[in-house]
Design a protein around this motif. Sequence first.
Motif, mmCIF file in Angstrom:
data_model
loop_
_atom_site.group_PDB
_atom_site.id
_atom_site.type_symbol
_atom_site.label_atom_id
_atom_site.label_comp_id
_atom_site.label_asym_id
_atom_site.label_seq_id
_atom_site.Cartn_x
_atom_site.Cartn_y
_atom_site.Cartn_z
ATOM 1 N N ARG A 26 10.845 45.404 -4.241
ATOM 2 C CA ARG A 26 9.754 44.621 -4.830
ATOM 3 C C ARG A 26 10.251 43.371 -5.565
ATOM 4 O O ARG A 26 9.454 42.594 -6.074
ATOM 5 N N VAL A 27 11.552 43.193 -5.646
ATOM 6 C CA VAL A 27 12.108 42.006 -6.281
ATOM 7 C C VAL A 27 12.010 40.834 -5.303
ATOM 8 O O VAL A 27 12.474 40.930 -4.160
ATOM 9 N N LYS A 28 11.416 39.726 -5.741
ATOM 10 C CA LYS A 28 11.224 38.563 -4.886
ATOM 11 C C LYS A 28 11.503 37.289 -5.655
ATOM 12 O O LYS A 28 11.622 37.296 -6.885
ATOM 13 N N ARG A 29 11.588 36.188 -4.900
ATOM 14 C CA ARG A 29 11.653 34.849 -5.494
ATOM 15 C C ARG A 29 10.382 34.104 -5.121
ATOM 16 O O ARG A 29 9.886 34.219 -3.997
ATOM 17 N N CYS A 30 9.874 33.340 -6.061
ATOM 18 C CA CYS A 30 8.705 32.519 -5.776
ATOM 19 C C CYS A 30 9.024 31.582 -4.618
ATOM 20 O O CYS A 30 10.093 30.973 -4.566
ATOM 21 N N GLU A 31 8.083 31.450 -3.682
ATOM 22 C CA GLU A 31 8.291 30.620 -2.506
ATOM 23 C C GLU A 31 7.930 29.154 -2.733
ATOM 24 O O GLU A 31 8.021 28.336 -1.814
ATOM 25 N N GLY A 32 7.516 28.808 -3.938
ATOM 26 C CA GLY A 32 7.129 27.433 -4.211
ATOM 27 C C GLY A 32 8.302 26.466 -4.162
ATOM 28 O O GLY A 32 9.438 26.820 -4.493
ATOM 29 N N ASP A 33 8.024 25.234 -3.746
ATOM 30 C CA ASP A 33 9.055 24.198 -3.716
ATOM 31 C C ASP A 33 9.548 23.921 -5.134
ATOM 32 O O ASP A 33 8.758 23.829 -6.076
ATOM 33 N N HIS A 34 10.853 23.778 -5.278
ATOM 34 C CA HIS A 34 11.477 23.460 -6.561
ATOM 35 C C HIS A 34 11.151 24.504 -7.631
ATOM 36 O O HIS A 34 11.012 24.177 -8.811
ATOM 37 N N CYS A 35 11.026 25.759 -7.220
ATOM 38 C CA CYS A 35 10.751 26.822 -8.193
ATOM 39 C C CYS A 35 11.877 27.853 -8.155
ATOM 40 O O CYS A 35 12.863 27.730 -8.851
ATOM 41 N N GLY A 36 11.725 28.878 -7.317
ATOM 42 C CA GLY A 36 12.773 29.888 -7.205
ATOM 43 C C GLY A 36 12.764 30.928 -8.294
ATOM 44 O O GLY A 36 13.725 31.701 -8.428
ATOM 45 N N TRP A 37 11.685 30.983 -9.089
ATOM 46 C CA TRP A 37 11.623 31.990 -10.153
ATOM 47 C C TRP A 37 11.598 33.394 -9.563
ATOM 48 O O TRP A 37 11.077 33.624 -8.463
ATOM 49 N N LEU A 38 12.145 34.326 -10.333
ATOM 50 C CA LEU A 38 12.173 35.727 -9.922
ATOM 51 C C LEU A 38 10.868 36.412 -10.312
ATOM 52 O O LEU A 38 10.307 36.146 -11.379
ATOM 53 N N ILE A 39 10.411 37.312 -9.467
ATOM 54 C CA ILE A 39 9.211 38.090 -9.776
ATOM 55 C C ILE A 39 9.418 39.525 -9.323
ATOM 56 O O ILE A 39 10.171 39.799 -8.385
#
Length: 260
Positions: A213-226
């Motif tokens: 369930r660990v993912k990275r945000c798919e937004g451009d210039h983001c990469g935050w963990l969720i």
Amino acid sequence: MLVRFRPGAPLHFSHISISRQDGPFAPHAPASGIAPLERTIEPAIDGYMIQRDPDFPSRALRLPLIAGELSFDFANSIADRGGSQHDDYMPEARDIVVWAHLAKLLGDADRDWALAAIAQDDALASRLRAEAHRLRDAVYAIGVALAAGETPREEDRAALAAIHAQCLGRARLSPAVEGFAWNWDPRLDLVAAVLGPIALSALALLTQQDLARVKRCEGDHCGWLIYDATKNRRRRWCEMETCGNRAKIRAFRARKIEAK
């Protein structure tokens, strides 16, 4: 300060509660020569209330706590890490203290005491900044590896374990309403009190959670963990209102161009 985790529940940020209690770790007067800070309250972006003292406005107060894990919220204090829009919201020790208050790791009185303490003690400020950034880098690297379905590097796991051990050595196991809880006093060790719960969150994630369930945000210039706690496991964005909407706008514009 108590850090309690609900037995048997996923160790998300919402399952952490922190409070002061009476006894040897109860609040006490600021150290001699450390004066309380004055501050004012004013509205902030996205509904947050920013507490500004006369000396600095910390951008850490603009960080939303939306990762689903305390340790990931901490790691997400850098946007577009290593990219063209790299932006650090917690470059200094004072930003780390302000964020710790936002995340409810420090109460109002302890936040004010900590800000005054690091303003007058360069060694304490340097130690907090260095250790916090070391933990932040390790948690982020571990999260990125997990999101890619890979095994985190040994050096990152070792760094996390070492910081956890150091912080735990400064904690007390105290009776709580339900069972026992780790107890840190920021006025005895500010670094351990701030980083201890964060390291504990990361270790709990690694040992007790569904790592798929660990993912990275798919937004451009983001990469935050969720941490995707949704039933269908389809969370893609840190926030739909920001990265999700931007992606939809880009897709809409691309379709319009193709249609011409």
